[in-house]
Design a protein around this motif. Structure first.
Motif, PDB file in Angstrom:
ATOM      1  N   TYR A  32       0.806  -1.213   0.000  1.00  0.00           N
ATOM      2  CA  TYR A  32       0.000   0.000   0.000  1.00  0.00           C
ATOM      3  C   TYR A  32       0.843   1.269   0.000  1.00  0.00           C
ATOM      4  N   ALA A  33       0.304   2.274  -0.658  1.00  0.00           N
ATOM      5  CA  ALA A  33       0.900   3.598  -0.570  1.00  0.00           C
ATOM      6  C   ALA A  33       0.682   4.164   0.824  1.00  0.00           C
ATOM      7  N   MET A  34       1.576   5.060   1.211  1.00  0.00           N
ATOM      8  CA  MET A  34       1.464   5.728   2.500  1.00  0.00           C
ATOM      9  C   MET A  34       1.566   7.234   2.300  1.00  0.00           C
ATOM     10  N   GLY A  35       0.955   7.955   3.190  1.00  0.00           N
ATOM     11  CA  GLY A  35       0.994   9.406   3.058  1.00  0.00           C
ATOM     12  C   GLY A  35       0.928  10.105   4.397  1.00  0.00           C
ATOM     13  N   TRP A  36       1.223  11.391   4.348  1.00  0.00           N
ATOM     14  CA  TRP A  36       1.076  12.267   5.505  1.00  0.00           C
ATOM     15  C   TRP A  36       0.146  13.415   5.119  1.00  0.00           C
ATOM     16  N   ARG A  38      -2.068  16.876   6.854  1.00  0.00           N
ATOM     17  CA  ARG A  38      -2.058  17.779   7.995  1.00  0.00           C
ATOM     18  C   ARG A  38      -3.325  18.617   7.992  1.00  0.00           C
ATOM     19  N   GLN A  39      -3.712  19.011   9.198  1.00  0.00           N
ATOM     20  CA  GLN A  39      -4.897  19.839   9.348  1.00  0.00           C
ATOM     21  C   GLN A  39      -4.635  20.910  10.388  1.00  0.00           C
ATOM     22  N   ALA A  40      -4.690  22.148   9.951  1.00  0.00           N
ATOM     23  CA  ALA A  40      -4.550  23.282  10.853  1.00  0.00           C
ATOM     24  C   ALA A  40      -5.929  23.702  11.341  1.00  0.00           C
ATOM     25  N   PRO A  41      -6.007  24.376  12.468  1.00  0.00           N
ATOM     26  CA  PRO A  41      -7.314  24.806  12.999  1.00  0.00           C
ATOM     27  C   PRO A  41      -8.098  25.615  11.975  1.00  0.00           C
ATOM     28  N   GLY A  42      -9.353  25.225  11.773  1.00  0.00           N
ATOM     29  CA  GLY A  42     -10.212  25.941  10.847  1.00  0.00           C
ATOM     30  C   GLY A  42      -9.981  25.656   9.387  1.00  0.00           C
ATOM     31  N   LYS A  43      -9.079  24.716   9.093  1.00  0.00           N
ATOM     32  CA  LYS A  43      -8.771  24.400   7.698  1.00  0.00           C
ATOM     33  C   LYS A  43      -9.050  22.945   7.400  1.00  0.00           C
ATOM     34  N   GLU A  44      -9.099  22.620   6.119  1.00  0.00           N
ATOM     35  CA  GLU A  44      -9.310  21.245   5.704  1.00  0.00           C
ATOM     36  C   GLU A  44      -8.033  20.423   5.889  1.00  0.00           C
ATOM     37  N   ARG A  45      -8.191  19.119   5.927  1.00  0.00           N
ATOM     38  CA  ARG A  45      -7.046  18.223   5.995  1.00  0.00           C
ATOM     39  C   ARG A  45      -6.475  18.071   4.588  1.00  0.00           C
ATOM     40  N   ASP A  46      -5.219  18.353   4.432  1.00  0.00           N
ATOM     41  CA  ASP A  46      -4.563  18.348   3.127  1.00  0.00           C
ATOM     42  C   ASP A  46      -3.440  17.311   3.077  1.00  0.00           C
ATOM     43  N   LEU A  47      -3.251  16.734   1.906  1.00  0.00           N
ATOM     44  CA  LEU A  47      -2.141  15.810   1.690  1.00  0.00           C
ATOM     45  C   LEU A  47      -0.844  16.593   1.577  1.00  0.00           C
ATOM     46  N   VAL A  48       0.127  16.218   2.372  1.00  0.00           N
ATOM     47  CA  VAL A  48       1.422  16.895   2.392  1.00  0.00           C
ATOM     48  C   VAL A  48       2.455  16.124   1.560  1.00  0.00           C
ATOM     49  N   ALA A  49       2.480  14.811   1.753  1.00  0.00           N
ATOM     50  CA  ALA A  49       3.461  13.989   1.057  1.00  0.00           C
ATOM     51  C   ALA A  49       2.928  12.571   0.971  1.00  0.00           C
ATOM     52  N   ALA A  50       3.345  11.857  -0.066  1.00  0.00           N
ATOM     53  CA  ALA A  50       2.915  10.476  -0.243  1.00  0.00           C
ATOM     54  C   ALA A  50       4.035   9.681  -0.895  1.00  0.00           C
ATOM     55  N   ILE A  51       4.006   8.372  -0.671  1.00  0.00           N
ATOM     56  CA  ILE A  51       5.032   7.502  -1.212  1.00  0.00           C
ATOM     57  C   ILE A  51       4.383   6.204  -1.675  1.00  0.00           C
ATOM     58  N   SER A  52       4.809   5.715  -2.814  1.00  0.00           N
ATOM     59  CA  SER A  52       4.244   4.490  -3.367  1.00  0.00           C
ATOM     60  C   SER A  52       4.642   3.282  -2.524  1.00  0.00           C
ATOM     61  N   SER A  53       3.996   2.168  -2.805  1.00  0.00           N
ATOM     62  CA  SER A  53       4.240   0.955  -2.028  1.00  0.00           C
ATOM     63  C   SER A  53       5.701   0.531  -2.093  1.00  0.00           C
ATOM     64  N   SER A  54       6.326   0.716  -3.250  1.00  0.00           N
ATOM     65  CA  SER A  54       7.730   0.323  -3.428  1.00  0.00           C
ATOM     66  C   SER A  54       8.699   1.359  -2.888  1.00  0.00           C
ATOM     67  N   GLY A  55       8.193   2.583  -2.714  1.00  0.00           N
ATOM     68  CA  GLY A  55       9.056   3.678  -2.306  1.00  0.00           C
ATOM     69  C   GLY A  55       9.698   4.417  -3.438  1.00  0.00           C
ATOM     70  N   PHE A  56       9.453   3.998  -4.674  1.00  0.00           N
ATOM     71  CA  PHE A  56      10.123   4.599  -5.821  1.00  0.00           C
ATOM     72  C   PHE A  56       9.489   5.911  -6.275  1.00  0.00           C
ATOM     73  N   THR A  57       8.219   6.093  -5.955  1.00  0.00           N
ATOM     74  CA  THR A  57       7.514   7.293  -6.392  1.00  0.00           C
ATOM     75  C   THR A  57       7.037   8.083  -5.183  1.00  0.00           C
ATOM     76  N   THR A  58       7.263   9.379  -5.238  1.00  0.00           N
ATOM     77  CA  THR A  58       6.813  10.244  -4.147  1.00  0.00           C
ATOM     78  C   THR A  58       6.056  11.440  -4.695  1.00  0.00           C
ATOM     79  N   TYR A  59       5.263  12.028  -3.825  1.00  0.00           N
ATOM     80  CA  TYR A  59       4.520  13.248  -4.125  1.00  0.00           C
ATOM     81  C   TYR A  59       4.702  14.216  -2.961  1.00  0.00           C
ATOM     82  N   TYR A  60       4.840  15.504  -3.290  1.00  0.00           N
ATOM     83  CA  TYR A  60       4.909  16.537  -2.263  1.00  0.00           C
ATOM     84  C   TYR A  60       4.011  17.706  -2.645  1.00  0.00           C
ATOM     85  N   ALA A  61       3.335  18.248  -1.657  1.00  0.00           N
ATOM     86  CA  ALA A  61       2.608  19.492  -1.878  1.00  0.00           C
ATOM     87  C   ALA A  61       3.620  20.604  -2.150  1.00  0.00           C
TER      88      ALA A  61
END
Length: 120
Positions: A32-36, A38-61
């Motif tokens: 499975y992919a994993m991600g982080w 974050r949610q600040a007060p009064g704001k929506e929860r946003d994807l900050v970073a994610a990594i593929s199951s193998s670790g070869f592919t990443t995403y960053y805000a």
């Protein structure tokens, strides 16, 4: 039952660093992919970073590119978020998540969260 437990949050001054950790259980971690998010007060929860199951592919805000690094250790069922050059606007509750892709809607499970507070 999937369980995700975060640790490593805390209070840090602007410009400092923190490393968040998350240990997963309940299903085959390396499938499975994993991600982080974050949610600040009064704001929506946003994807900050994610990594593929193998670790070869990443995403960053855009807001964290060049400062945060996501990594995983499939042998230990763990995912990490190294956060450098922290800014007050990084203050939020950070959540570990597990899913089947790197897009925000692909995540199915979240942990309870760990608070990160960056003082100016």
């Amino acid at each position: 039952q999937v369980q995700l437990v975060e640790s490593g949050g805390g209070l840090v001054q602007a410009g400092g660093s923190l490393r968040l950790s998350c240990v997963a259980s309940g299903r085959t971690f390396c499938r499975y992919a994993m991600g982080w998010f974050r949610q600040a007060p009064g704001k929506e929860r946003d994807l900050v970073a994610a990594i593929s199951s193998s670790g070869f592919t990443t995403y960053y805000a855009d807001s964290v590119k060049g400062r945060f690094t996501i990594s995983r250790d499939n042998a230990k069922n763990m995912v990490f978020l190294q956060m450098n050059s922290l800014k007050p606007e990084d203050t939020a509750v950070y959540y570990c998540a597990s899913g089947y892709g790197l897009a925000p809607h692909a995540f199915e499970y979240w942990g309870q969260g760990t608070q990160v507070t960056v003082s100016s």
